[in-house]
Design a protein around this motif. Structure first.
Motif, PDB file in Angstrom:
ATOM      1  N   ASN A 225       9.360   1.330   4.495  1.00 59.57           N
ATOM      2  CA  ASN A 225       8.813   0.272   5.342  1.00 59.57           C
ATOM      3  C   ASN A 225       8.190   0.817   6.619  1.00 59.57           C
ATOM      4  O   ASN A 225       7.390   0.128   7.270  1.00 59.57           O
ATOM      5  N   TYR A 231       2.144  -0.196   2.936  1.00 64.68           N
ATOM      6  CA  TYR A 231       1.391  -1.422   3.211  1.00 64.68           C
ATOM      7  C   TYR A 231      -0.017  -1.349   2.622  1.00 64.68           C
ATOM      8  O   TYR A 231      -0.574  -2.368   2.198  1.00 64.68           O
ATOM      9  N   ASP A 252      -0.570  -6.767   5.873  1.00 65.57           N
ATOM     10  CA  ASP A 252      -0.601  -5.346   5.522  1.00 65.57           C
ATOM     11  C   ASP A 252      -1.851  -4.658   6.063  1.00 65.57           C
ATOM     12  O   ASP A 252      -1.791  -3.525   6.549  1.00 65.57           O
TER      13      ASP A 252
END
Length: 276
Positions: A225, A231, A252
């Motif tokens: 993450n 992303y 994102d």
């Protein structure tokens, strides 16, 4: 001026003219000059041009023939679709990171960067010039790869190809930012290459290509993450699965752009004025 009763010289205050080059054009001139210089160097380097424009297309074409006869369940994306999505999302990031970091280190090793930094040119202007020039090259790469994938190799997504192109360009710009940042900590081109397994490989492994991020151990999911490539790939997966641009895809894209801008700012802050 003569006044009765005596001569009195009256001096009018000089008219101060604004120095030339202090306007917007003058402020942008160092930035545009740096951008143009890097673009000319890239255009003269045929190997770099081939690597930027042709390598992604060749890899995607190879994947197309690899998966041409691979079986898949009806109603599910073809194996080529899944592979092409990953290549379009992460290959520009990977390629632009390599080219940017090595080229920037070559500038430093040749003494060009040190000579430029002895001028009044601000470090941020310098890095923005490099970033813009490589981002233009990245955009060209993304356009060529996306056009070949959609119109020649049958790649399809539920969402618009335009969004695939936009995300690919954003991912490539991220690669430029990370490459400029890492080059600030390298003293040779070989050291710049050594950042690939340190910076890029963990991102590729934890982005969800091999194992879905949701099934990773909790601590690895947190690491994933914190990495922009996660992303980048997720945004493309959203476009692939949904006809409209989703909130997750927008989030994102913003995250990846934020990482790219932060990388450029950190690169400017850590850029050395002298080569050790």
């Amino acid at each position: 001026m003569h006044v009765t009763g005596g001569g009195v010289s009256v001096h009018h205050p000089p008219q101060h003219r604004a120095p030339s080059g202090v306007g917007l054009h003058g402020q942008l001139k160092p930035y545009t000059a740096t951008t143009a210089r890097i673009l000319r160097q890239l255009a003269a380097d045929h190997r770099s041009i081939a690597m930027i424009l042709l390598v992604p297309v060749l890899v995607i074409t190879l994947m197309y023939f690899m998966f041409e006869n691979a079986p898949h369940r009806p109603g599910t994306p073809t194996p080529f679709n899944n592979a092409c999505l990953i290549i379009l999302g992460l290959f520009p990031l990977f390629i632009m990171f390599i080219i940017t970091s090595i080229t920037m280190q070559r500038e430093r090793a040749s003494g060009t960067l040190e000579r430029i930094l002895t001028t009044p040119l601000r470090r941020l202007d310098l890095l923005l010039g490099y970033g813009t020039a490589f981002s233009i090259a990245a955009a060209a790469q993304a356009v060529v790869a996306t056009v070949v994938s959609f119109w020649f190799l049958g790649f399809t997504t539920a969402g618009s190809p335009v969004w695939v192109l936009v995300i690919a360009i954003v991912n490539a710009v991220l690669g430029v930012g990370l490459g400029l940042l890492c080059s600030a900590f390298a003293r040779t081109e070989f050291q710049a290459v050594q950042f690939i397994p340190l910076v890029m490989v963990p991102q590729l492994l934890l982005a969800g290509i091999i194992v879905p991020r949701a099934v990773l151990p909790t601590w690895l999911e947190w690491v994933s993450n914190a990495m922009p490539a996660s992303y980048a790939l997720e945004a493309l997966q959203q476009v692939s699965a949904h006809p409209e641009l989703t909130y997750i895809a927008v989030r994102d894209i913003v995250v990846v752009l934020a990482f790219a801008i932060a990388s450029l700012c950190l690169a400017a802050a850590t850029l050395r004025r002298r080569t050790p």
